[in-house]
Design an enzyme around this catalytic site. Structure first.
Site, PDB file in Angstrom:
ATOM      1  N   ASN A   9     -10.636  -9.065   1.345  1.00 40.57           N
ATOM      2  CA  ASN A   9     -10.046  -9.460   2.522  1.00 40.57           C
ATOM      3  C   ASN A   9     -10.408  -8.563   3.799  1.00 40.57           C
ATOM      4  OD1 ASN A   9      -8.631 -10.104   4.726  1.00 40.57           O
ATOM      5  ND2 ASN A   9      -6.522  -9.023   4.081  1.00 40.57           N
ATOM      6  N   TRP A  10     -11.685  -8.919   4.702  1.00 39.21           N
ATOM      7  CA  TRP A  10     -12.090  -8.072   5.545  1.00 39.21           C
ATOM      8  C   TRP A  10     -11.531  -8.024   6.845  1.00 39.21           C
ATOM      9  CZ3 TRP A  10     -18.074 -10.096   5.990  1.00 39.21           C
ATOM     10  CH2 TRP A  10     -18.665  -9.990   4.905  1.00 39.21           C
ATOM     11  N   LYS A  11     -10.383  -8.568   6.990  1.00 40.84           N
ATOM     12  CA  LYS A  11      -9.532  -8.576   8.202  1.00 40.84           C
ATOM     13  C   LYS A  11     -10.268  -8.520   9.524  1.00 40.84           C
ATOM     14  CE  LYS A  11      -6.460  -5.810   5.463  1.00 40.84           C
ATOM     15  NZ  LYS A  11      -5.465  -4.840   5.305  1.00 40.84           N
ATOM     16  N   HIS A 100      -0.298 -13.112   4.648  1.00 45.52           N
ATOM     17  CA  HIS A 100      -0.298 -11.700   4.655  1.00 45.52           C
ATOM     18  C   HIS A 100       0.470 -10.851   5.469  1.00 45.52           C
ATOM     19  CE1 HIS A 100      -2.744  -7.772   5.201  1.00 45.52           C
ATOM     20  NE2 HIS A 100      -3.203  -8.181   4.176  1.00 45.52           N
ATOM     21  N   GLU A 102       0.081  -8.554   7.398  1.00 43.64           N
ATOM     22  CA  GLU A 102      -0.279  -8.354   8.884  1.00 43.64           C
ATOM     23  C   GLU A 102       0.152  -9.594   9.758  1.00 43.64           C
ATOM     24  OE1 GLU A 102      -4.080  -6.692   8.042  1.00 43.64           O
ATOM     25  OE2 GLU A 102      -3.150  -5.267   7.154  1.00 43.64           O
ATOM     26  N   GLU A 172       1.245  -7.451  -2.590  1.00 46.57           N
ATOM     27  CA  GLU A 172       0.942  -6.531  -1.886  1.00 46.57           C
ATOM     28  C   GLU A 172       1.992  -5.815  -1.065  1.00 46.57           C
ATOM     29  OE1 GLU A 172      -3.387  -7.306  -0.334  1.00 46.57           O
ATOM     30  OE2 GLU A 172      -1.972  -8.481   1.006  1.00 46.57           O
ATOM     31  N   GLY A 178      -3.569  -0.218   3.295  1.00 45.12           N
ATOM     32  CA  GLY A 178      -4.496   0.609   4.196  1.00 45.12           C
ATOM     33  C   GLY A 178      -3.918   1.908   4.482  1.00 45.12           C
ATOM     34  N   SER A 218      -4.560  -0.807  -1.005  1.00 44.12           N
ATOM     35  CA  SER A 218      -5.581   0.447  -1.537  1.00 44.12           C
ATOM     36  C   SER A 218      -6.061   0.757  -2.602  1.00 44.12           C
ATOM     37  CB  SER A 218      -4.575   1.755  -1.067  1.00 44.12           C
ATOM     38  OG  SER A 218      -4.284   1.853   0.074  1.00 44.12           O
ATOM     39  N   GLY A 239      -8.861  -4.907   0.803  1.00 38.81           N
ATOM     40  CA  GLY A 239      -9.192  -4.704   2.192  1.00 38.81           C
ATOM     41  C   GLY A 239     -10.240  -3.921   2.277  1.00 38.81           C
ATOM     42  N   GLY A 240      -9.803  -2.347   2.507  1.00 40.82           N
ATOM     43  CA  GLY A 240     -10.959  -1.377   3.006  1.00 40.82           C
ATOM     44  C   GLY A 240     -12.135  -1.490   2.143  1.00 40.82           C
TER      45      GLY A 240
HETATM   46  P1  PGA Z   1      -6.271  -2.253   1.528  1.00 44.85           P
HETATM   47  O1  PGA Z   1      -5.858  -3.738   2.064  1.00 44.85           O
HETATM   48  O2  PGA Z   1      -7.164  -2.512   0.264  1.00 44.85           O
HETATM   49  O3  PGA Z   1      -7.069  -1.851   2.803  1.00 44.85           O
HETATM   50  O4  PGA Z   1      -4.941  -1.514   1.464  1.00 44.85           O
HETATM   51  C1  PGA Z   1      -5.258  -4.746   1.149  1.00 44.85           C
HETATM   52  C2  PGA Z   1      -4.961  -6.055   1.879  1.00 44.85           C
HETATM   53  O5  PGA Z   1      -4.233  -5.752   3.024  1.00 44.85           O
HETATM   54  O6  PGA Z   1      -5.223  -7.221   1.730  1.00 44.85           O
END
Ligand code: PGA
Length: 260
Positions: A9-11, A100, A102, A172, A178, A218, A239-240
């Site tokens: 997930n690149w956001k 998600h 966010e 999640e 993050g 993470s 994500g990251g």
């Molecule tokens: P993260 O993000 O790996 O940077 O914690 C995961 C996500 O939000 O899908």
């Protein structure tokens, strides 16, 4: 048997040139990985503006596909700034991340709205990657299972047994997204087992065994092995660490090896 999935997930990250380069680097890596032999699938979710170009790059590999990060619950019309499930599907995208944390935190995606989006995605032939997870507060006051149960029950309300197999669930914990903090493998397994039991109760146990439940929060090459080794963890939503070919490709390699 649930499919094994490594999803990135690149956001809202990556400028155009680096985005296309990264999709190509992952696509090249996947070519040599015999993903079909390991029943593993790789999904990349770039920002919406890159979806069409990205899905052209991945179209040759049936084990590698592109997901959107969101879509509208509406079919179309006067909804400035929104993108419909059909539009996403039309450009070769196969899945969509929905609910998600966010989106829930910053854009008002309630359980009810997420439910409408999941239904719309299913209706239009997309795979919803349906996200759930508790806040730190819920974890601290011991209400985490309740919160996740409510997200699952409401988010998947009205979905038929024949449709639920199309859905991927991602657990999640919000406190691990993050932050560099991950759920311990035991905490992850406890919640994944809980989610699978809930799905068995709401649908049936054979169906629940077939639904992929991904862990997110993470995930990195140095903690993935233990997390992916848990019996009810069917993959990761990353994500990251999905923003660099080196770490994402390494996670694909680990997933292929460790996920059962
Ligand atoms: P993260 O993000 O790996 O940077 O914690 C995961 C996500 O939000 O899908």
């Amino acid at each position: 048997m649930a499919k094994k999935i490594i999803a990135g997930n690149w956001k809202m990250n990556m400028e155009h040139a680096e985005a296309i380069l990264l999709v190509k680097e992952v696509a090249d890596f996947c070519k040599g990985q015999d993903l079909h032999l390991h029943d593993t699938e790789v999904i990349i979710a770039p920002p919406a503006i890159y979806l069409q170009e990205a899905s052209k790059i991945t179209s040759e590999n049936r084990r590698l596909s592109i997901a959107a990060q969101n879509c509208s619950e509406q079919d179309g019309g006067a909804f400035t700034g929104e993108i419909s499930a059909t539009m996403v599907k039309n450009v070769g995208v196969e899945a969509v991340i929905l609910g998600h944390s966010e989106r829930r935190q910053f854009f008002g995606d309630t359980n009810e709205l997420v439910n409408l989006k999941v239904k719309k995605a299913i209706e239009k032939g997309l795979v919803p990657i349906f996200c759930v997870g508790e806040m730190l507060e819920d974890r601290k006051n011991g209400k985490f299972k309740e919160v996740v149960a409510e997200q699952i029950n409401e988010g998947l309300k009205g979905i038929h047994r024949t449709e639920i197999q199309q859905v991927v669930v991602a657990y999640e914990p919000v406190w691990a997204i993050g932050t560099g903090e991950t759920a311990s493998p035991e905490q992850a397994q406890e919640m994944h087992g809980f989610i699978r039991n809930l799905l068995a109760k709401n649908f049936n146990s054979a169906i629940a065994m077939d639904i992929s439940i991904l862990y997110g929060g993470s995930v990195k090459p140095d903690n993935a092995r233990e997390l992916f080794g848990q019996p009810d963890v069917d993959g990761g939503l990353i994500g990251g660490a999905s923003l660099k070919a080196e770490s994402f490709n390494e996670l694909i390699r680990i997933g292929k090896e460790v996920l059962r």
